[in-house]
Every structure is written in structure tokens, then in C-alpha cells.
Design a protein around this motif. Sequence first.
Motif, PDB file in Angstrom:
ATOM      1  N   ARG A  45      35.603   4.917 -51.484  1.00 46.68           N
ATOM      2  CA  ARG A  45      35.460   6.185 -51.259  1.00 46.68           C
ATOM      3  C   ARG A  45      36.898   7.012 -51.174  1.00 46.68           C
ATOM      4  N   GLN A 102      25.236   7.205 -43.810  1.00 50.91           N
ATOM      5  CA  GLN A 102      26.498   7.902 -44.098  1.00 50.91           C
ATOM      6  C   GLN A 102      26.281   9.547 -44.044  1.00 50.91           C
ATOM      7  N   SER A 103      27.071  10.082 -43.541  1.00 50.22           N
ATOM      8  CA  SER A 103      27.088  11.579 -43.468  1.00 50.22           C
ATOM      9  C   SER A 103      26.854  12.466 -44.576  1.00 50.22           C
ATOM     10  N   ASP A 163      29.556  14.322 -45.718  1.00 46.97           N
ATOM     11  CA  ASP A 163      30.921  13.485 -46.404  1.00 46.97           C
ATOM     12  C   ASP A 163      30.993  13.703 -47.805  1.00 46.97           C
ATOM     13  N   THR A 196      33.413  12.749 -49.856  1.00 47.31           N
ATOM     14  CA  THR A 196      34.109  11.993 -50.439  1.00 47.31           C
ATOM     15  C   THR A 196      33.801  11.145 -51.859  1.00 47.31           C
TER      16      THR A 196
END
Length: 272
Positions: free
Chosen positions: A13, A192-193, A196, A198
Motif C-alpha cells: 500500500r 482497514q479505514s 485510507d 492509499t
Amino acid sequence: MDDHLPQSVRVERRSVSEEESRLANGPDWDRYADEYQATHGAFLGDAGFVWGPEGHTEDELRILGDVEGRDVLEVGSGAGQCSRWVRARGGRGFGLDLSHRQLQHSLRLDEETGVAVPSVRGTATDLPFAPQSFDIVFCSFGALQFISDIEHAVSEVARVLRPGGRFAFSITHPTRWMFPDDPDEAGLTATQSYWDRTPYVEVDDASGVVAYVEHHRTLGDWVRLLAGSGFVLADLVEPEWPQDHDRVWGGWSRTRGLLTPGTAIFVAHLRD
């Protein structure tokens, strides 16, 4: 709708440039095109228009409206199935794809169906068409998720559309970014967020070369992107998983689809 993970790759990532994304994803689709068409061709139809793994078609959803007599561009056209559907209904459908091998499959289907789709090899960030060339631009799980410079790609769509023209595209539903790309119950647990952004990157272990890239934007990001290029959002369609649909496609499945959306379809119009 890319559902492959090659052997001997590592997942990272990290930030990836537009050039690096393009150099990875074009050859990746060239390698994967034969398997993709063999696996999913019957589901897509030679002259069919499927908006996502849920199997909802343009005949059912009517996202584009009446295409008869309209100039229509498909960005990320693959083997041209959707554009062939447009042509079969009286529209002037044209295709654009980054993958040479996908376009070879499009030529094969032109010959097999007798419905030819004029197509060019190119990138969504540099559309090789004059301003105001099209009434409709659409993308069914095509180029948009693989582009780093998405602002420029959306502005390119605005440039080639006529005033009042329609822009419609389907992508992996942005909320899926929170979950593992797993069709089973493990794919229902957020890891995961959502915020995010990425990029997801696959790197070939042997060469160290980036082999595949996918970019994430939130729902709000997409709304702002469209508004920033002069579009007015008309609809956001979140197709439900059909009760009798059992097909597994990568991370899409009945197990997940009955509980959480897998596809988002944006429908926008260019301001007059």
C-alpha cells in the motif's frame, strides 16, 4: 472487475504515479485478457451490457437512456460487449481501452457477431477525440479505478461530451475498501479505514516491477470530482444482489452481496 492475483507477487500500500499505474495495468490486462474473456465472456454476452458482478443489465436499469442515434463512447471497453449492445440498439458506439489484447478480443467478437465496434487503444487521461464529440460517455468497471490522475480523466470526459451530455460509470462500491477481497464470511469483517486512500499495489517479486494498481476514492470524493468538472449528479445506483444469483466473481458473492453493496453506479450530466 479484475479478480486475479498472480503468483509470486507481493502486495503493498503506497502512492503510485499515473505513469506507473498505466505501465502496470496495461500489460496486466494484456496478460489477463484471455483468461478474463474465457471465464466471464458468457456472463457478459458478446453484445451484452452488464453493469457489475450482480448481473444487472442496461436493459433492466436504463442508466444511459435512449441510445438510438447518439454518439456513445465506452472508456475501458475491453472486448466491446457494452458498445456492441449500443450499436445493436441504433447508437453509434465507440470503444477505448489501454489493453491491446482486449481490443483483439473485440475484433474477434466483431467478426463473430457481425456488429463491429470502432475502437482505439488509448488512456482515459488523454482521450483521442475532439471536444464535444459525444452525447454519452460510460464506463462499466473499466478504467477509472486504475487511474492515479483521476481529476484529469474526469475533465477529459467533460471535454469530449456535448453540453447536457451524460456520464455514467460503475465501480467497486467504495465501502468495499474496508473489507478483505474475500467472497466468504471473512470478507464481511472490516479490516482497514474507509478513508485510507492509499493505493493497492501488486509488485512482481522476481523483477520488483509494479504489476497491478488499484486506486480508492470515497463516495464524497467522486461527488466532488464530478462537480469540479462541471457535472451534476443525477443518480447513484447501488444494485442489490439478486436472490437467485449464485455466481462468484473475485470478491463478489451471494454471501457478501446480500448484506453489503458491491457496486456503485454514478449517473451525471454535463451542465449546459
